[in-house]
Design a protein around this motif. Structure first.
Motif, PDB file in Angstrom:
ATOM      1  N   ILE A 127       0.826  -1.206   0.000  1.00  0.00           N
ATOM      2  CA  ILE A 127       0.000   0.000   0.000  1.00  0.00           C
ATOM      3  C   ILE A 127       0.863   1.261   0.000  1.00  0.00           C
ATOM      4  O   ILE A 127       0.660   2.181  -0.810  1.00  0.00           O
ATOM      5  CB  ILE A 127      -0.938  -0.002   1.221  1.00  0.00           C
ATOM      6  N   ILE A 262      -6.398   4.086  -2.137  1.00  0.00           N
ATOM      7  CA  ILE A 262      -5.271   4.786  -2.757  1.00  0.00           C
ATOM      8  C   ILE A 262      -5.848   5.897  -3.607  1.00  0.00           C
ATOM      9  O   ILE A 262      -6.708   5.649  -4.460  1.00  0.00           O
ATOM     10  CB  ILE A 262      -4.426   3.847  -3.641  1.00  0.00           C
ATOM     11  N   SER A 314      -2.641   2.843   7.222  1.00  0.00           N
ATOM     12  CA  SER A 314      -2.400   2.853   5.778  1.00  0.00           C
ATOM     13  C   SER A 314      -2.599   4.200   5.116  1.00  0.00           C
ATOM     14  O   SER A 314      -2.155   4.402   3.980  1.00  0.00           O
ATOM     15  CB  SER A 314      -3.329   1.826   5.091  1.00  0.00           C
TER      16      SER A 314
END
Length: 550
Positions: A127, A262, A314
């Motif tokens: 990630i 993302i 993340s």
């Protein structure tokens, strides 16, 4: 004379020996047949060999195949059963647990194709690296990134060789390693795999070449690309014409991979919001259990910080993500209020979000600890010094973190990159500082209560699993009173009187803890220090309340 430890190890081995004594004359094949007798599957021995040390058979390893073990056609399961003699000389100084551990490690070393097992922060590495590549190269018109999706990636496939040949396992783990090392992937900027989830990034032509390699070499081994579920992204729409038209495309690099978003801060914020609303469906159900002891235990372990922990590790600490984390914290506190049937003040909220060791309820705040989570994840997952774009994100997280701790414990970008910290170390500093600030800003009476509830084992009643048979289950009214007493919330009104001695009750219920009528009538001359531990640290108020009800 053998030591106490040696006697204990010998007893463990004798016990294991007695349990297997009924099978001592059975052959390896018979033992394996016994293991699968209930499934009634055919068994084929692939390998069986002894390991002889000190003139005695020490180990016997057998690998065998079972057709249709999973109840589906054309599927074969592979097993590795190891039989060893714990009384062998080589095991003389080893406990049974150490013997078992030794064989388990041998299996892991032998089957290196166990791809994805024992990979700490494996998904987070992908990630963070993918986010860095996108931020650095998205302005390039020839850049492209594709998410790979495979059909039946986890099905084992056995290639049968000539008679007597050893069966060879070819599964996704082996092929993933081959994809990582293939020359067709050498020109990619990113080639990352986690089990069957892959991500390729680089020039459009390089990504296309890599996709062709996966298609050509994966199909003969039973791995087929699911093009309709792959996703292709590029700032230049002309790149899409090089690929199969069935692949979904987008010129906006906003997508999900390995459970994390993302893309832009707005997209990540919307993604967290969707996950937050999904988690709230569970929060709405907990009060309906009508058992606050069970509800709060589930809230702490299964429905609070853990729900968004992966996202906090993340995603950079953008305003959009922090806003959603704060909303989730409010959702958790509201769930607690509904379970316990009382309202929390600002100081109560601070104590509730502390760990049990500091007298809290262990409902960790995601927004407060998101900076420590991100710092730990990023510094342990990638080399930040080789990814300059991440200095900005890391500096933001460090600035947010240092505000929450004592200046003596402040971290710098040099300290976290040279010695990457663990999250529990960073979060521990936040918790310690929050507890000290709560003590400083409290009255003398409140400080005494906070120090009492943070004493060793004072939180035993919060950690206990509700059990009627072990007298660890509390009534809802008892839980409500306990929580109010724990958090310093007024329990009685100004005109309330003790039901046993008729004395006026103070709002914080201090009289209930010292009422001699209640303790004497129930326990005679037993001291209060003796009474509380036997009642799972219940306040004397509950003893009095039960007496009146009776």
């Amino acid at each position: 004379m053998p030591s106490d430890l040696g006697i204990q190890q010998l007893e463990e081995k004798n016990l294991a020996h007695n349990q297997c004594k009924a099978m001592e004359t059975a052959s390896v094949t018979e033992l394996l047949a016994i293991l699968l007798a209930k499934q009634k599957r055919s068994i084929e021995i692939a390998r069986g060999f002894p390991s002889i040390r000190h003139n005695e058979v020490r180990d016997l390893t057998s690998a065998f195949l079972s057709e249709n073990f999973w109840g589906k056609d054309h599927q074969t399961a592979y097993f590795d059963v190891r039989i060893f003699n714990p009384f062998a000389q080589s095991y003389a100084n080893s406990s049974m647990s150490k013997c078992y551990r030794k064989h388990e490690l041998d299996k892991k070393r032998e089957y290196e194709e166990r791809f994805g097992v024992a990979c700490p922060r494996g998904s987070e590495k992908i990630i963070h690296n993918l986010r860095e590549v996108l931020e650095q190269h998205w302005s390039d018109p020839d850049f492209a990134v594709i998410k790979i999706d495979m059909q039946n990636a986890f099905n084992l496939r056995f290639t049968h060789g000539p008679p007597g040949a050893t069966h060879k396992i070819q599964n996704f783990g082996i092929l993933s390693v081959q994809f990582l090392q293939h020359q067709g992937f050498s020109k990619l900027l990113l080639n990352a795999w986690y089990l069957d989830d892959g991500a390729l990034a680089g020039l459009g032509s390089a990504v296309l070449r890599a996709l062709e390699v996966i298609s050509s070499e994966g199909k003969p081994n039973g791995l087929i690309l699911n093009l309709s579920k792959c996703e292709l992204f590029s700032p230049n729409a002309d790149i899409f014409q090089l690929f199969d038209s069935s692949i979904p495309t987008s010129t906006t690099p906003n997508f999900e991979i390995l459970g994390a978003p993302i893309g832009s801060p707005e997209f990540c914020g919307d993604y967290i919001e969707a996950k937050r609303k999904q988690a709230c469906s569970l929060l709405h159900l907990l009060p309906q259990l009508c058992d606050p002891q069970v509800s709060i235990l589930l809230l702490r372990h299964c429905a609070s910080f853990c729900k968004l922990s992966h996202l906090s590790r993340s995603i950079p600490p953008w305003d959009s993500s922090l806003r959603q984390f704060m909303l989730f914290d409010e959702d958790v506190l509201h769930c607690l209020e509904e379970c316990a049937a009382f309202e929390l003040t600002h100081s109560d909220t601070k104590q509730v979000q502390l760990p049990l060791r500091h007298g809290g309820l262990g409902l960790t705040s995601v927004s407060s600890h998101s900076s420590s989570a991100y710092i730990s994840s990023l510094s342990n997952a990638i080399d930040v010094t080789s990814a300059p774009n991440y200095f900005h994100h890391l500096n933001e997280a460090i600035a947010l973190y240092n505000i929450k701790i004592d200046s003596a414990d402040a971290v710098t970008i040099q300290s976290v990159t040279s010695s990457p910290p663990q999250q529990y170390h960073l979060s521990g500093k936040i918790e310690d500082n929050s507890f000290q600030n709560l003590l400083i800003n409290s009255t003398v009476c409140t400080r005494a209560r906070l120090r009492a509830v943070s004493a060793t084992n004072a939180n035993a009643w919060l950690r206990a699993i509700p059990s009627i048979h072990n007298d660890l289950a509390l009534e809802p009214q008892e839980v409500q009173v306990l929580l109010k007493w724990w958090l310093g919330i007024p329990i009685s009104t100004a005109d309330s009187k003790c039901p046993l001695c008729s004395s006026a009750l103070d709002p914080d219920c201090h009289h209930a803890l010292t009422c001699h009528s209640g303790v004497t009538s129930l326990h005679g001359t037993i001291s209060l220090e003796t009474v509380l531990p036997t009642c799972a640290l219940k306040p004397a108020y509950l003893l009095n309340w039960r007496k009146v009800q009776a």
